[in-house]
Design a protein around this motif. Structure first.
Motif, PDB file in Angstrom:
ATOM      1  N   GLU A   1       0.740  -1.175  -0.053  1.00 56.78           N
ATOM      2  CA  GLU A   1       0.077   0.040  -0.112  1.00 56.78           C
ATOM      3  C   GLU A   1       0.712   1.240   0.128  1.00 56.78           C
ATOM      4  N   VAL A   2       2.063   0.985   0.298  1.00 53.04           N
ATOM      5  CA  VAL A   2       2.936   2.192   0.609  1.00 53.04           C
ATOM      6  C   VAL A   2       4.460   1.724   0.128  1.00 53.04           C
ATOM      7  N   ILE A   3       5.020   2.779  -0.757  1.00 54.67           N
ATOM      8  CA  ILE A   3       6.512   2.475  -0.962  1.00 54.67           C
ATOM      9  C   ILE A   3       7.379   3.569  -0.139  1.00 54.67           C
ATOM     10  N   MET A   4       8.215   2.888   0.516  1.00 57.39           N
ATOM     11  CA  MET A   4       9.203   3.500   1.392  1.00 57.39           C
ATOM     12  C   MET A   4      10.720   3.755   0.877  1.00 57.39           C
ATOM     13  N   LEU A   5      11.191   4.703   0.274  1.00 59.63           N
ATOM     14  CA  LEU A   5      12.561   4.988  -0.121  1.00 59.63           C
ATOM     15  C   LEU A   5      13.452   5.279   0.802  1.00 59.63           C
ATOM     16  N   ALA A   6      14.316   4.334   1.361  1.00 60.85           N
ATOM     17  CA  ALA A   6      15.504   4.380   2.215  1.00 60.85           C
ATOM     18  C   ALA A   6      16.827   4.630   1.435  1.00 60.85           C
ATOM     19  N   SER A   7      16.873   5.287   0.267  1.00 58.62           N
ATOM     20  CA  SER A   7      17.714   5.399  -0.605  1.00 58.62           C
ATOM     21  C   SER A   7      18.705   6.550  -0.144  1.00 58.62           C
ATOM     22  N   ASN A   8      19.922   6.577  -0.673  1.00 60.09           N
ATOM     23  CA  ASN A   8      20.961   7.532  -0.388  1.00 60.09           C
ATOM     24  C   ASN A   8      21.180   8.193  -1.586  1.00 60.09           C
ATOM     25  N   SER A   9      22.312   9.063  -1.575  1.00 60.19           N
ATOM     26  CA  SER A   9      22.544   9.678  -2.807  1.00 60.19           C
ATOM     27  C   SER A   9      23.011   8.987  -3.938  1.00 60.19           C
ATOM     28  N   ALA A  10      23.790   8.037  -3.412  1.00 60.17           N
ATOM     29  CA  ALA A  10      24.282   7.195  -4.387  1.00 60.17           C
ATOM     30  C   ALA A  10      23.357   6.109  -5.277  1.00 60.17           C
ATOM     31  N   THR A  11      22.246   6.059  -4.813  1.00 63.57           N
ATOM     32  CA  THR A  11      21.150   5.719  -5.348  1.00 63.57           C
ATOM     33  C   THR A  11      19.949   6.310  -5.730  1.00 63.57           C
ATOM     34  N   ILE A  12      20.102   7.783  -5.720  1.00 64.30           N
ATOM     35  CA  ILE A  12      19.106   8.686  -6.051  1.00 64.30           C
ATOM     36  C   ILE A  12      18.557   8.680  -7.369  1.00 64.30           C
TER      37      ILE A  12
END
Length: 472
Positions: A315-326
């Protein structure tokens, strides 16, 4: 067209868009305009090799050399030469002229205040920044230190003794950071350190600071691994636990959603920390976590991943990305096309989310440490804008807080041991850009994060902006 071809076209078009946008973002973030945040402090660190003792000296400066030569005015270059030869009056004149041409130059302001001290007695602190790997973040951090130093020295210093600042460039590299930490620890004049930038870098340097009983305060490292790492290690930025709890509560109470999937970078301490803390918080709050998608996987496919997430009932997408994977995170934003609500950590607080994410990022909710519009009663937004001729980011505000904390420690007892004892005391308190500064026994700051969302707006040139969410 096949799904495989659609994915290829999507990725190709995104890369072209990013390439075309890159020049515009660079131009805008190097001018006096609103910068919603450059690169996350928790990016994959620089892979530059450790330095020799001689080259290490080239990474440290209180004014005798430029650490940020790009865009330096002729007067600034002349000033550095004057400082190196001990001609402080000439340096002061040249730096004042340079700052009239470019008010938004924190290195020049730090060198100006140092030149005004000359050979007088002073108290010295150091600030470690990632100049070689992320110049925009380095400038944001330096602005916080420069403003605190300028305000203190303009008001007479500490009982008449001014504050001097030594700048150190670690390129956000853990090995180089350890070497710099050793150099700072051996310099008895250095009474405290502000830094480092990324969590991996701060963790590496903290071992040296702890061994040498030198206080270090990071304004940007959020990994929970830093909690309790040593009695001399503090931070003014809330840990990932605070961000994860805020995002979990928002998902379950405001969005009324229970199941999320997480996109993260397995090569980043920050990203893994935020992912793990969010997972723990969601389960504790009664929710569920479905699949975890590794943005750093060479075979990562945004279209397939989002399709799988929806098929799982996410139901939700959580983006725990950092700048290397932006860029991979942006693919997720575009492929999702607003079908599922988006949550994110401060690693997604970048200009790219506004410019490239655009309409697809609308209503995304991010947890960040501070926002300039969130506290209208604070004087800092006004004083910082007046000084820099631009609005500042959370990195500047939290670095200002780190400097204020060190200054408060110096005021109580201007020794390394005295500063540590002052900051560790249960009754320690100082007022900074983001409010009261207090530290837990773990060295963490007891402060909530700020949730912001992406909305159409005219405060940036992209047509979208980050807006604080109030009433939570």
């Amino acid at each position: 067209m096949s799904q495989k071809n659609e994915t290829a076209v999507l990725i190709l078009s995104l890369l072209i868009t990013i390439g075309l946008a890159g020049t515009g973002i660079w131009w805008l973030t190097n001018r006096s305009v609103i910068n919603p945040g450059g690169v996350s402090p928790e990016q994959t660190f620089s892979n530059k090799s450790p330095q020799s003792e001689q080259s290490m000296e080239q990474r440290l400066s209180a004014g005798k050399k430029l650490l940020i030569p790009g865009g330096a005015t002729a007067k600034k270059q002349e000033a550095v030469q004057a400082i190196a030869s001990g001609n402080y009056n000439t340096a002061i004149t040249n730096l004042e002229t340079s700052l009239q041409a470019n008010r938004n130059d924190p290195e020049a302001l730090i060198y100006l205040n140092n030149a005004r001290i000359g050979n007088q007695k002073s108290y010295m602190i150091a600030v470690a920044v990632p100049i070689g790997s992320d110049i925009n973040a380095a400038l944001e951090i330096l602005r916080g230190v420069a403003q605190a130093q300028n305000e203190l020295n303009q008001s007479g210093g500490l009982s008449g003794i001014p504050l001097k600042v030594l700048i150190a460039n670690d390129d956000n590299n853990p090995e180089i950071a350890s070497q710099i930490a050793n150099a700072l620890a051996k310099n008895s004049e250095v009474l405290g350190v502000i830094g480092h930038f990324g969590s991996d870098t701060t963790l590496a340097a903290s071992k040296v600071y702890q061994q040498n009983q030198l206080v270090a305060i990071s304004p940007t490292s959020t990994s929970v691994q830093l909690s309790g790492v040593g009695s001399n290690i503090f931070r003014t930025v809330p840990s990932d636990r605070f961000a994860a709890n805020a995002l979990s509560r928002y998902m379950l109470t405001k969005l009324q959603k229970k199941k999320a999937v997480v996109f993260f970078n397995s090569a980043s301490s920050y990203s893994k920390s935020l992912k793990n803390e969010f997972t723990t918080a969601v389960y504790a709050d009664g929710g569920q976590i479905g699949s975890e998608f590794d943005l750093a996987n060479p075979n990562f496919n945004a279209a397939d991943s989002v399709k799988d997430a929806i098929a799982q009932g996410a139901e939700v997408i959580m983006l725990a990305s950092n700048s290397a994977t932006i860029d991979q995170a942006l693919q997720v934003v575009q492929v999702n096309a607003k079908r599922l609500p988006l949550l994110a950590g401060d690693g997604a607080y970048t200009a790219k989310i506004l410019q490239i994410g655009g309409a697809g990022a609308t209503n995304m909710v991010l947890a960040i440490p501070w926002h300039i519009l969130a506290d209208p009663q604070s004087n800092f937004p006004q004083t910082s804008k007046q000084l820099w001729n631009a609005e500042v980011s959370w990195r500047t505000a939290l670095t200002y807080d780190a400097a204020i904390a060190l200054i408060a420690g110096l005021r109580l007892n201007p020794t390394r041991t005295g500063i540590q004892q002052a900051l560790s005391a249960s009754n320690f308190s100082a007022t900074g850009a983001s409010g009261e500064i207090r530290f837990l026994p773990s060295g963490d700051r007891n402060r909530a994060v700020q949730l912001v969302t992406v909305k159409p707006g005219n405060r940036t040139s992209y047509g979208y902006e980050f807006v604080p969410i109030s009433g939570l």
